[in-house]
Enzyme design. Sequence first.
Site, mmCIF file in Angstrom:
data_model
loop_
_atom_site.group_PDB
_atom_site.id
_atom_site.type_symbol
_atom_site.label_atom_id
_atom_site.label_comp_id
_atom_site.label_asym_id
_atom_site.label_seq_id
_atom_site.Cartn_x
_atom_site.Cartn_y
_atom_site.Cartn_z
ATOM 1 N N ILE A 12 0.825 -1.219 0.000
ATOM 2 C CA ILE A 12 0.000 0.000 0.000
ATOM 3 C C ILE A 12 0.852 1.259 0.000
ATOM 4 O O ILE A 12 0.450 2.281 -0.580
ATOM 5 C CB ILE A 12 -1.013 -0.013 1.188
ATOM 6 N N SER A 34 12.047 1.216 6.388
ATOM 7 C CA SER A 34 11.619 -0.141 6.089
ATOM 8 C C SER A 34 12.840 -1.036 6.162
ATOM 9 O O SER A 34 13.948 -0.599 5.856
ATOM 10 C CB SER A 34 11.023 -0.187 4.668
ATOM 11 N N ARG A 35 12.635 -2.275 6.593
ATOM 12 C CA ARG A 35 13.795 -3.152 6.735
ATOM 13 C C ARG A 35 14.378 -3.516 5.382
ATOM 14 O O ARG A 35 15.571 -3.648 5.220
ATOM 15 C CB ARG A 35 13.400 -4.401 7.521
ATOM 16 N N LYS A 88 -5.403 1.706 7.839
ATOM 17 C CA LYS A 88 -6.446 0.917 8.484
ATOM 18 C C LYS A 88 -5.953 -0.515 8.619
ATOM 19 O O LYS A 88 -5.132 -0.937 7.796
ATOM 20 C CB LYS A 88 -7.770 0.975 7.720
ATOM 21 N N ASP A 166 -9.579 -7.905 7.246
ATOM 22 C CA ASP A 166 -8.681 -6.862 6.727
ATOM 23 C C ASP A 166 -9.368 -6.101 5.591
ATOM 24 O O ASP A 166 -9.474 -4.875 5.662
ATOM 25 C CB ASP A 166 -7.335 -7.453 6.284
HETATM 26 P P1 NAP Z 1 2.706 -5.380 3.134
HETATM 27 O O1 NAP Z 1 2.798 -5.346 1.647
HETATM 28 O O2 NAP Z 1 2.982 -6.630 3.855
HETATM 29 O O3 NAP Z 1 3.678 -4.206 3.610
HETATM 30 C C1 NAP Z 1 3.871 -3.826 4.922
HETATM 31 C C2 NAP Z 1 5.360 -3.538 5.113
HETATM 32 O O4 NAP Z 1 5.568 -3.350 6.504
HETATM 33 C C3 NAP Z 1 6.226 -4.700 4.689
HETATM 34 O O5 NAP Z 1 6.642 -4.551 3.358
HETATM 35 C C4 NAP Z 1 7.380 -4.660 5.671
HETATM 36 O O6 NAP Z 1 8.462 -3.908 5.092
HETATM 37 C C5 NAP Z 1 6.841 -3.915 6.866
HETATM 38 N N1 NAP Z 1 6.625 -4.877 7.952
HETATM 39 C C6 NAP Z 1 5.924 -6.023 7.908
HETATM 40 N N2 NAP Z 1 5.960 -6.649 9.093
HETATM 41 C C7 NAP Z 1 6.712 -5.877 9.894
HETATM 42 C C8 NAP Z 1 7.130 -6.007 11.240
HETATM 43 N N3 NAP Z 1 6.772 -7.052 12.006
HETATM 44 N N4 NAP Z 1 7.906 -5.033 11.757
HETATM 45 C C9 NAP Z 1 8.267 -3.994 11.007
HETATM 46 N N5 NAP Z 1 7.921 -3.843 9.707
HETATM 47 C C10 NAP Z 1 7.133 -4.772 9.164
HETATM 48 O O7 NAP Z 1 1.260 -4.894 3.614
HETATM 49 P P2 NAP Z 1 0.272 -3.877 2.899
HETATM 50 O O8 NAP Z 1 -0.642 -4.592 1.972
HETATM 51 O O9 NAP Z 1 1.010 -2.713 2.380
HETATM 52 O O10 NAP Z 1 -0.638 -3.496 4.151
HETATM 53 C C11 NAP Z 1 -0.155 -2.679 5.191
HETATM 54 C C12 NAP Z 1 -1.352 -2.023 5.858
HETATM 55 O O11 NAP Z 1 -2.067 -1.281 4.860
HETATM 56 C C13 NAP Z 1 -2.345 -3.025 6.444
HETATM 57 O O12 NAP Z 1 -2.865 -2.555 7.654
HETATM 58 C C14 NAP Z 1 -3.448 -3.099 5.386
HETATM 59 O O13 NAP Z 1 -4.709 -3.394 5.939
HETATM 60 C C15 NAP Z 1 -3.424 -1.690 4.838
HETATM 61 N N6 NAP Z 1 -3.943 -1.597 3.466
HETATM 62 C C16 NAP Z 1 -3.532 -2.481 2.487
HETATM 63 C C17 NAP Z 1 -4.099 -2.397 1.224
HETATM 64 C C18 NAP Z 1 -3.692 -3.343 0.109
HETATM 65 O O14 NAP Z 1 -4.309 -3.296 -0.973
HETATM 66 N N7 NAP Z 1 -2.681 -4.172 0.260
HETATM 67 C C19 NAP Z 1 -5.067 -1.431 0.933
HETATM 68 C C20 NAP Z 1 -5.405 -0.527 1.926
HETATM 69 C C21 NAP Z 1 -4.855 -0.624 3.183
HETATM 70 P P3 NAP Z 1 9.992 -4.299 5.444
HETATM 71 O O15 NAP Z 1 10.085 -5.789 5.407
HETATM 72 O O16 NAP Z 1 10.768 -3.609 4.370
HETATM 73 O O17 NAP Z 1 10.239 -3.745 6.807
#
Ligand code: NAP
Length: 310
Positions: A12, A34-35, A88, A166
């Site tokens: 996101i 970010s890591r 969110k 989610d």
């Molecule tokens: P994602 O692709 O998994 O990205 C989240 C990032 O956070 C990861 O790339 C990781 O980056 C970092 N992360 C993950 N676990 C972590 C931990 N334990 N400690 C520290 N950093 C961590 O997830 P996403 O889809 O972007 O979703 C993130 C949030 O946005 C969620 O709450 C989701 O509900 C919301 N959201 C998502 C979407 C969607 O379409 N995907 C839409 C709207 C809202 P590093 O490994 O580089 O640290």
Amino acid sequence: MIKVALVGIGKIAIDQHAPAITNSSEWELSATVSRRGKLPGIPAFSDFDTMLASCPDIRVVSLCLPPVPRFAYAAKALRLGRHVMLEKPPGSTLSECHALRAIARTNRLALYATWHAREANKIAVAKAWLKNKRLHKIKVIWKEDVRRWHPDQQWVWEPGGLGVFDPGINALSIVTEILPDSIYITESSLEFPANRQTPIAASLRFAHPHGADATMILDWRQQGTQVWTIEAKTDQGKLLLLDGGAQIQIDGQDTILTDDHPLSGEYANLYTRMAQLVADGGIDMDLEPMRHVADAFTLGHRMTVDPFEW
Ligand code: NAP
């Protein structure tokens, strides 16, 4: 220009936050944390403490991490005098959200629990149309493919990851925005894959103050056409919100057709709102969608279904 650090460079952050910030005349994307993730041309930190210590001029942090790790980042940022914007859901529990609100209040800082789905094109139209009408029925169907929208995201299946809630919390954020009356869950059935900690599907029934029939079906196993619809029948006609609020039909008539990109304006609107909150030191944290999710888990009748593999 307000300097912002984007934290958690995943799906996101890349798809929506970075373009919304860089296309805004109010915001400057000054750092990422970010890591592993980085964005071209933006100073990148792999450690949050280092960024906070090195960049005292960055007044805002926008947290795009999954919900469980996000709380510690948010609390730290607020304690160190930074305004905070939350993806969110605003936390993995309601208690975390209340704790963040208290810290923001004590430190007189802006805190914004964003609900991007409320910014979809036709939500305001739907809300205005439903006002002053008597609701007979509302039926929400949110069926999407987890493999397509959350590729390899293990956190969605871990405790606090919410599973199908989610995306389901997006539907709840819309329903709680457009309905003039408050509803609450009376029945909940949750389907848990045998090898996972969070549900892959849910069926909910709500009580409505005037007795309207209110239901919600969430399913993460949908292949082919993805379905994000809200149908509301009232004493003065029927409203259908399609594509998560990007399109609306009233009594079978399309009002205005959708943009090509249903999400295009959502994140721009969120950053405009955050700029206002920073100016006022305001807190915008509506926890109604989270309340429903908590109730769904509390009342949930648990069923075990086939294991889920990516
Ligand atoms: P994602 O692709 O998994 O990205 C989240 C990032 O956070 C990861 O790339 C990781 O980056 C970092 N992360 C993950 N676990 C972590 C931990 N334990 N400690 C520290 N950093 C961590 O997830 P996403 O889809 O972007 O979703 C993130 C949030 O946005 C969620 O709450 C989701 O509900 C919301 N959201 C998502 C979407 C969607 O379409 N995907 C839409 C709207 C809202 P590093 O490994 O580089 O640290």
